[in-house]
Write a protein that holds these residues in place. Structure first.
Motif, PDB file in Angstrom:
ATOM      1  N   LYS A  51       0.839  -1.208   0.000  1.00 26.70           N
ATOM      2  CA  LYS A  51       0.000   0.000   0.000  1.00 26.70           C
ATOM      3  C   LYS A  51       0.867   1.248   0.000  1.00 26.70           C
ATOM      4  O   LYS A  51       0.620   2.194  -0.750  1.00 26.70           O
ATOM      5  CB  LYS A  51      -0.907  -0.007   1.220  1.00 26.70           C
ATOM      6  N   LYS A  52       1.909   1.286   0.828  1.00 28.06           N
ATOM      7  CA  LYS A  52       2.768   2.471   0.895  1.00 28.06           C
ATOM      8  C   LYS A  52       3.511   2.663  -0.428  1.00 28.06           C
ATOM      9  O   LYS A  52       3.710   3.800  -0.882  1.00 28.06           O
ATOM     10  CB  LYS A  52       3.762   2.345   2.048  1.00 28.06           C
ATOM     11  N   LEU A  53       3.914   1.574  -1.071  1.00 28.39           N
ATOM     12  CA  LEU A  53       4.546   1.694  -2.385  1.00 28.39           C
ATOM     13  C   LEU A  53       3.575   2.314  -3.393  1.00 28.39           C
ATOM     14  O   LEU A  53       3.962   3.143  -4.228  1.00 28.39           O
ATOM     15  CB  LEU A  53       5.019   0.325  -2.877  1.00 28.39           C
ATOM     16  N   MET A  54       2.294   1.930  -3.302  1.00 30.16           N
ATOM     17  CA  MET A  54       1.290   2.524  -4.189  1.00 30.16           C
ATOM     18  C   MET A  54       1.049   3.991  -3.855  1.00 30.16           C
ATOM     19  O   MET A  54       0.806   4.813  -4.748  1.00 30.16           O
ATOM     20  CB  MET A  54      -0.013   1.725  -4.112  1.00 30.16           C
ATOM     21  N   VAL A  55       1.117   4.334  -2.577  1.00 27.24           N
ATOM     22  CA  VAL A  55       0.992   5.742  -2.186  1.00 27.24           C
ATOM     23  C   VAL A  55       2.113   6.553  -2.828  1.00 27.24           C
ATOM     24  O   VAL A  55       1.891   7.622  -3.401  1.00 27.24           O
ATOM     25  CB  VAL A  55       1.022   5.898  -0.653  1.00 27.24           C
ATOM     26  N   TYR A  56       3.342   6.035  -2.729  1.00 31.69           N
ATOM     27  CA  TYR A  56       4.470   6.736  -3.345  1.00 31.69           C
ATOM     28  C   TYR A  56       4.239   6.909  -4.842  1.00 31.69           C
ATOM     29  O   TYR A  56       4.431   7.999  -5.394  1.00 31.69           O
ATOM     30  CB  TYR A  56       5.764   5.950  -3.124  1.00 31.69           C
ATOM     31  N   ALA A  57       3.842   5.816  -5.516  1.00 32.33           N
ATOM     32  CA  ALA A  57       3.635   5.873  -6.969  1.00 32.33           C
ATOM     33  C   ALA A  57       2.579   6.905  -7.334  1.00 32.33           C
ATOM     34  O   ALA A  57       2.724   7.642  -8.320  1.00 32.33           O
ATOM     35  CB  ALA A  57       3.233   4.493  -7.497  1.00 32.33           C
ATOM     36  N   SER A  58       1.529   6.977  -6.543  1.00 35.43           N
ATOM     37  CA  SER A  58       0.411   7.874  -6.870  1.00 35.43           C
ATOM     38  C   SER A  58       0.735   9.343  -6.635  1.00 35.43           C
ATOM     39  O   SER A  58       0.011  10.218  -7.094  1.00 35.43           O
ATOM     40  CB  SER A  58      -0.826   7.477  -6.054  1.00 35.43           C
ATOM     41  N   GLY A  59       1.825   9.625  -5.925  1.00 34.49           N
ATOM     42  CA  GLY A  59       2.161  11.009  -5.634  1.00 34.49           C
ATOM     43  C   GLY A  59       2.961  11.712  -6.714  1.00 34.49           C
ATOM     44  O   GLY A  59       3.064  12.946  -6.715  1.00 34.49           O
ATOM     45  N   TYR A  60       3.511  10.934  -7.651  1.00 29.91           N
ATOM     46  CA  TYR A  60       4.423  11.546  -8.631  1.00 29.91           C
ATOM     47  C   TYR A  60       3.766  12.531  -9.596  1.00 29.91           C
ATOM     48  O   TYR A  60       4.416  13.516  -9.988  1.00 29.91           O
ATOM     49  CB  TYR A  60       5.196  10.461  -9.383  1.00 29.91           C
ATOM     50  N   PRO A  61       2.510  12.341 -10.003  1.00 26.36           N
ATOM     51  CA  PRO A  61       1.905  13.379 -10.850  1.00 26.36           C
ATOM     52  C   PRO A  61       1.937  14.764 -10.195  1.00 26.36           C
ATOM     53  O   PRO A  61       2.238  15.762 -10.847  1.00 26.36           O
ATOM     54  CB  PRO A  61       0.472  12.874 -11.052  1.00 26.36           C
ATOM     55  N   GLY A  62       1.648  14.805  -8.889  1.00 22.74           N
ATOM     56  CA  GLY A  62       1.705  16.074  -8.180  1.00 22.74           C
ATOM     57  C   GLY A  62       3.120  16.618  -8.092  1.00 22.74           C
ATOM     58  O   GLY A  62       3.349  17.829  -8.221  1.00 22.74           O
ATOM     59  N   HIS A  63       4.099  15.717  -7.894  1.00 23.33           N
ATOM     60  CA  HIS A  63       5.492  16.151  -7.811  1.00 23.33           C
ATOM     61  C   HIS A  63       5.942  16.768  -9.133  1.00 23.33           C
ATOM     62  O   HIS A  63       6.662  17.773  -9.149  1.00 23.33           O
ATOM     63  CB  HIS A  63       6.405  14.970  -7.461  1.00 23.33           C
ATOM     64  N   GLY A 189      -4.683   9.413  -7.468  1.00 27.94           N
ATOM     65  CA  GLY A 189      -3.365   9.873  -7.887  1.00 27.94           C
ATOM     66  C   GLY A 189      -2.827   9.145  -9.094  1.00 27.94           C
ATOM     67  O   GLY A 189      -2.100   9.727  -9.914  1.00 27.94           O
ATOM     68  N   LEU A 190      -3.186   7.870  -9.230  1.00 29.00           N
ATOM     69  CA  LEU A 190      -2.715   7.079 -10.373  1.00 29.00           C
ATOM     70  C   LEU A 190      -3.495   7.370 -11.647  1.00 29.00           C
ATOM     71  O   LEU A 190      -3.119   6.900 -12.724  1.00 29.00           O
ATOM     72  CB  LEU A 190      -2.798   5.580 -10.044  1.00 29.00           C
ATOM     73  N   GLY A 191      -4.597   8.103 -11.533  1.00 29.06           N
ATOM     74  CA  GLY A 191      -5.331   8.513 -12.723  1.00 29.06           C
ATOM     75  C   GLY A 191      -6.700   7.904 -12.910  1.00 29.06           C
ATOM     76  O   GLY A 191      -7.381   8.214 -13.897  1.00 29.06           O
ATOM     77  N   SER A 192      -7.146   7.044 -12.004  1.00 31.37           N
ATOM     78  CA  SER A 192      -8.497   6.492 -12.088  1.00 31.37           C
ATOM     79  C   SER A 192      -9.519   7.543 -11.646  1.00 31.37           C
ATOM     80  O   SER A 192      -9.212   8.416 -10.827  1.00 31.37           O
ATOM     81  CB  SER A 192      -8.640   5.256 -11.184  1.00 31.37           C
ATOM     82  N   LYS A 193     -10.726   7.428 -12.177  1.00 34.00           N
ATOM     83  CA  LYS A 193     -11.824   8.255 -11.697  1.00 34.00           C
ATOM     84  C   LYS A 193     -12.377   7.579 -10.446  1.00 34.00           C
ATOM     85  O   LYS A 193     -12.895   6.462 -10.508  1.00 34.00           O
ATOM     86  CB  LYS A 193     -12.905   8.380 -12.776  1.00 34.00           C
ATOM     87  N   VAL A 194     -12.275   8.245  -9.304  1.00 36.48           N
ATOM     88  CA  VAL A 194     -12.596   7.621  -8.022  1.00 36.48           C
ATOM     89  C   VAL A 194     -13.872   8.201  -7.423  1.00 36.48           C
ATOM     90  O   VAL A 194     -14.016   9.423  -7.287  1.00 36.48           O
ATOM     91  CB  VAL A 194     -11.444   7.786  -7.013  1.00 36.48           C
ATOM     92  N   THR A 195     -14.777   7.299  -7.056  1.00 38.01           N
ATOM     93  CA  THR A 195     -15.973   7.649  -6.287  1.00 38.01           C
ATOM     94  C   THR A 195     -15.896   6.879  -4.977  1.00 38.01           C
ATOM     95  O   THR A 195     -15.491   5.711  -4.958  1.00 38.01           O
ATOM     96  CB  THR A 195     -17.252   7.277  -7.043  1.00 38.01           C
TER      97      THR A 195
END
Length: 452
Positions: A51-63, A189-195
């Motif tokens: 999960k934490k690895l996915m958190v890191y991955a999802s933050g890069y668009p913002g970075h 963060g990874l680009g999915s449309k989230v509800t």
């Protein structure tokens, strides 16, 4: 010569079970351990680590977006889920191998099998082998809970989310706890449309109310479509995904539906009832302060006891058990003032009492600051950091600290030391600020924003 083959047999190869096995072996005990799935347990294989690895991955668009604001000529390409998942799987394999290696080096014997209880001193493995032990420790963890409703068999849980073949274009996350909110942020963060649906009035029940509201607002500002007071009535497979009918009258098709509506202890099917081990209404194994059940030879640690369901807590409980039973030092795990982090986006770090809980216990002062931090302010963001201290008006002790913002988890680890030591508001005030940082606000808030 002992009448038993082992001094200790551990059922479950997660963080708590492996720590208990290793420490007991170091104390000279003959130890066996059985794990039916993969060594490392929920945290390593299907929880905190991936999960934490996915958190890191999802933050890069913002970075990348921030980097442009700081003058860097960079552009964001597409996200390669398959490449990321392959590397994540390899890292989990490495960690599992490390767990196995550490267990073997301690001298404990490992069994890749399911183990159940036959009697207070005997376990039976799934291959039919029976082994005897003077003491048996149950460390089987927990599992995601999905309520029964029409189409409930079509949803996935946190157990399956790490094995997705492709990143979904749209996903419904059901639940309002930390797992649901973390995955909502990850997929967003990874680009999915989230509800996200949550049946309650606000997400993150049990945490500080002001922090909860702050995070919910920020999640929505970042693009998560959050529906509170909303539950799923039915899920039906259709072309392109699943049609979801909601309690608020909404009907929509999502490519994937992820349920994160709580967890239950893995206590079923272990043979507990047959030998009289006491369990609670949620299936948790009832233990005393030293992790001992009502059957003197049987102990339990970690999520299966449903005390404080955090990996470091399971490790402490397992270590304390081994020291008590095999090390000659009676020791119990301390469950008071445990710092914790929720890897939502923005992140939450917390230790001690919420404002609501502290207010019920006696007179308090609340010190709070919400501000735009330098790094994101320069990049043009409106999102604010929250820093909050809850102080006892009589003793001046800091009863609770709640942080929302980047690196809140890292900050709360060190702040937790001060709170655990009984620091007062004046101790915080006497500490020199580190400038320019976000955390300096914790030692510069001079006047309470409210009292109760």
């Amino acid at each position: 010569m002992s009448q038993f083959e082992y001094d200790l047999f551990v059922i479950g190869g997660g963080s708590g079970g492996v720590r208990a096995a290793r420490i007991a072996a170091e104390h000279g005990a003959r130890v066996g351990l059985a794990e039916e799935y993969r060594m490392g347990g929920t945290c390593v294989i299907r929880g905190c680590v991936p999960k934490k690895l996915m958190v890191y991955a999802s933050g890069y668009p913002g970075h990348v977006g921030d980097a442009r604001e700081y003058g860097w000529d960079v552009r964001l390409g597409g996200f390669d889920w398959a490449a990321f998942r392959a590397k994540m799987d390899a890292e989990l394999d490495r960690l599992e191998s490390a767990y196995r290696g550490n267990l073997a080096r301690s001298g404990a014997a490992g069994f890749d099998a399911r183990a159940t209880l036959v009697d207070p001193h005997t376990v039976e493995l799934s291959d039919g082998q029976r082994l005897s032990a003077a003491h048996i420790l149950i460390a089987t963890g927990g599992h995601p809970f999905v309520p029964d409703f029409p189409g409930s068999d079509h949803v996935m849980t946190s157990n399956e989310v790490f094995k997705l073949d492709a990143l979904p274009e749209s996903i419904l996350v059901v639940g309002g706890g930390y797992i649901a909110c973390e995955f909502a942020g990850i997929f967003n963060g990874l680009g999915s449309k989230v509800t996200q649906f949550y049946r309650g009035a606000q997400v993150l029940r049990g945490f500080d109310g002001e922090a909860r509201g702050h995070i919910a607002d920020a999640m929505q500002a970042r693009g998560v479509e959050l529906h509170l007071g909303t539950n799923v009535m039915a899920v039906t497979p259709v072309e392109g995904g699943y049609r979801v009918k909601a309690s608020n009258g909404m009907e929509q098709v999502f490519e994937k539906v992820l349920y994160a509506t709580g967890r239950k202890p893995n206590s079923a099917g272990l043979g507990l009832e047959a030998i009289g081990v006491e369990t609670g209404r949620n299936g948790e194994i009832v233990v005393d302060d030293y992790s001992q059940t009502n059957i003197p030879s049987i102990y339990a640690v970690g999520d299966v006891t449903d005390r404080v369901n955090l990996t470091p807590v399971a490790i402490r409980e397992g270590h304390a058990f081994a020291d008590t039973v095999f090390g000659g030092t009676q020791r119990s795990a301390d469950h008071d003032l445990i710092p914790s982090a929720v890897f939502t986006q923005p992140e939450l770090g917390t230790v001690g009492l919420s404002e609501e809980a502290a207010r019920d216990a006696g007179p308090i002062e609340v010190y709070c600051a919400a501000f735009r931090p330098m790094q994101s302010l320069f990049a043009g963001h409106d999102e604010r950091v929250l820093m909050k201290l809850v102080v006892c008006a009589d003793t001046r002790k800091v009863l609770g600290v709640h942080l929302v913002g980047d690196h809140a988890g890292e900050m709360i680890q060190t702040i937790g030391i001060a709170v655990k030591m009984g620091a007062t508001k004046e101790d915080f005030d006497r500490t020199m600020a580190v400038h320019p940082t976000m955390a300096e606000e914790l030692v510069t808030m001079k006047s309470p924003v409210r009292t109760a």
